[in-house]
Design an enzyme around this catalytic site. Structure first.
Site, mmCIF file in Angstrom:
data_model
loop_
_atom_site.group_PDB
_atom_site.id
_atom_site.type_symbol
_atom_site.label_atom_id
_atom_site.label_comp_id
_atom_site.label_asym_id
_atom_site.label_seq_id
_atom_site.Cartn_x
_atom_site.Cartn_y
_atom_site.Cartn_z
ATOM 1 N N HIS A 138 4.328 1.101 5.117
ATOM 2 C CA HIS A 138 3.163 1.811 4.599
ATOM 3 C C HIS A 138 2.880 1.406 3.152
ATOM 4 O O HIS A 138 1.730 1.154 2.776
ATOM 5 C CB HIS A 138 3.426 3.316 4.685
ATOM 6 C CG HIS A 138 2.338 4.173 4.126
ATOM 7 N ND1 HIS A 138 1.358 4.742 4.910
ATOM 8 C CD2 HIS A 138 2.083 4.575 2.859
ATOM 9 C CE1 HIS A 138 0.536 5.446 4.143
ATOM 10 N NE2 HIS A 138 0.958 5.369 2.888
ATOM 11 N N GLU A 139 3.921 1.315 2.331
ATOM 12 C CA GLU A 139 3.728 0.973 0.925
ATOM 13 C C GLU A 139 3.327 -0.490 0.755
ATOM 14 O O GLU A 139 2.464 -0.820 -0.067
ATOM 15 C CB GLU A 139 5.002 1.282 0.129
ATOM 16 C CG GLU A 139 5.376 2.748 0.090
ATOM 17 C CD GLU A 139 4.262 3.645 -0.447
ATOM 18 O OE1 GLU A 139 3.457 3.172 -1.269
ATOM 19 O OE2 GLU A 139 4.189 4.810 -0.037
ATOM 20 N N HIS A 142 -0.368 -0.861 1.264
ATOM 21 C CA HIS A 142 -1.224 -0.548 0.120
ATOM 22 C C HIS A 142 -1.417 -1.783 -0.762
ATOM 23 O O HIS A 142 -2.519 -2.030 -1.271
ATOM 24 C CB HIS A 142 -0.618 0.579 -0.717
ATOM 25 C CG HIS A 142 -0.861 1.949 -0.178
ATOM 26 N ND1 HIS A 142 -2.114 2.409 0.178
ATOM 27 C CD2 HIS A 142 -0.002 2.986 0.046
ATOM 28 C CE1 HIS A 142 -2.019 3.662 0.612
ATOM 29 N NE2 HIS A 142 -0.759 4.034 0.539
ATOM 30 N N GLU A 201 -5.264 5.779 3.189
ATOM 31 C CA GLU A 201 -3.968 6.179 3.728
ATOM 32 C C GLU A 201 -3.888 5.923 5.236
ATOM 33 O O GLU A 201 -2.869 5.473 5.746
ATOM 34 C CB GLU A 201 -3.699 7.653 3.421
ATOM 35 C CG GLU A 201 -3.474 7.951 1.951
ATOM 36 C CD GLU A 201 -2.162 7.412 1.416
ATOM 37 O OE1 GLU A 201 -1.413 6.748 2.164
ATOM 38 O OE2 GLU A 201 -1.872 7.643 0.232
#
Length: 282
Positions: A138-139, A142, A201
């Protein structure tokens, strides 16, 4: 609602006038990109460096090694994909770092350029390497989706509008620095980036599933991790502060899972030393 529509129209107009649009790998979503990647990296690295000078680095060697191992597995897989799918010029923008911070906060964050920090407080919820891969995927998403650049660009577009943004960008970097202080500023209370939008997100959730699958971690475990996060007591953790509701997220993960599993089943299977594959060309 009217203000939101007006802002969206302004962003579209700026995109057309100044050729300030980019696209996110894999999802193909168009995004506003008014600030150069080098300027974003320079501003974010300065803030990241300041944070790391005072951050209480974890002394847990086992968990620190795990964070670095899983992070590197995912980063290697993503770079392989980018190299094989027309994004090779972007790979040089990343200087990946994966740090474990000694804190009970249930949190993780990513700065542009691949500077990722995990807090010890989230590890009871990740439980193992696969759960940690959900967070790190997930990070990493980004960073790859350049969400920070998009947030800065939207801030500039909202603040200056279509008529003035070109002059603001061309006249000096003061406008960009001000946008960076709003969009990239590390919070004094939690030491984290300001929250991304729910749209970003959700996109990071989807890309994170795919990225962990590329690295050989089973993305079908993601829903269980988010369920554990939603069941913790107390206030909403910063890591989840702008995410959709728990049910919405898990339902969306289930919808995105078949696509992510294509990458998992086509690549290596997960092990404690997951290896990346060279074949990610789609």
């Amino acid at each position: 609602m009217t203000k939101r529509i007006s802002t969206s129209l302004a962003i579209i107009a700026i995109c057309l006038l100044y050729s300030g649009c980019g696209s996110v790998p894999i999802t193909g979503r168009k995004q506003l990109s008014l600030v150069s990647n080098q300027e974003v990296l320079s501003l974010s690295l300065q803030q990241y460096g300041d944070f790391m000078k005072s951050a209480p680095i974890s002394t847990d060697k086992v968990n620190t090694a795990m964070v670095q191992r899983v992070g590197r597995n995912i980063a290697n897989a993503v770079e392989t994909y980018l190299n094989n799918n027309g994004y090779a010029d972007q790979v040089k923008e990343y200087a990946w770092e994966f740090n474990l911070v000694k804190s009970s906060d249930v949190n993780a964050f990513c700065m542009p350029g691949g500077k990722i920090v995990v807090y010890e407080g989230i590890l009871p919820y990740t439980q193992d390497e696969t759960g940690l891969a959900v967070v790190l995927g997930h990070e990493v998403a980004h960073a790859v989706a350049k969400h920070a650049n998009e947030r800065m660009s939207n801030q500039l577009a909202t603040q200056y509008g279509t008529a003035a943004v070109g002059a603001a960008l061309g006249g000096s970097s003061a406008a960009v620095q001000q946008a960076a202080s709003i969009a990239l500023g590390l919070g004094t209370q939690y030491g984290i980036l300001l929250p991304y939008s729910r749209k970003q997100e959700l996109e990071a959730d989807k890309l994170g599933l795919i990225f962990m699958a590329m690295a050989g971690y089973d993305p079908s475990h993601a829903a269980a991790f988010w369920t554990r996060m939603s069941q913790q007591g107390g206030s909403t953790p910063e890591f989840m502060s702008t995410h959709p509701s728990d049910n919405t997220r898990i339902q969306q993960i289930q919808k995105d899972l078949p696509e992510a599993l294509k990458y998992y089943r086509g690549g290596t299977s997960k092990s404690s030393n997951a290896k990346t594959s060279n074949q990610w060309t789609f």
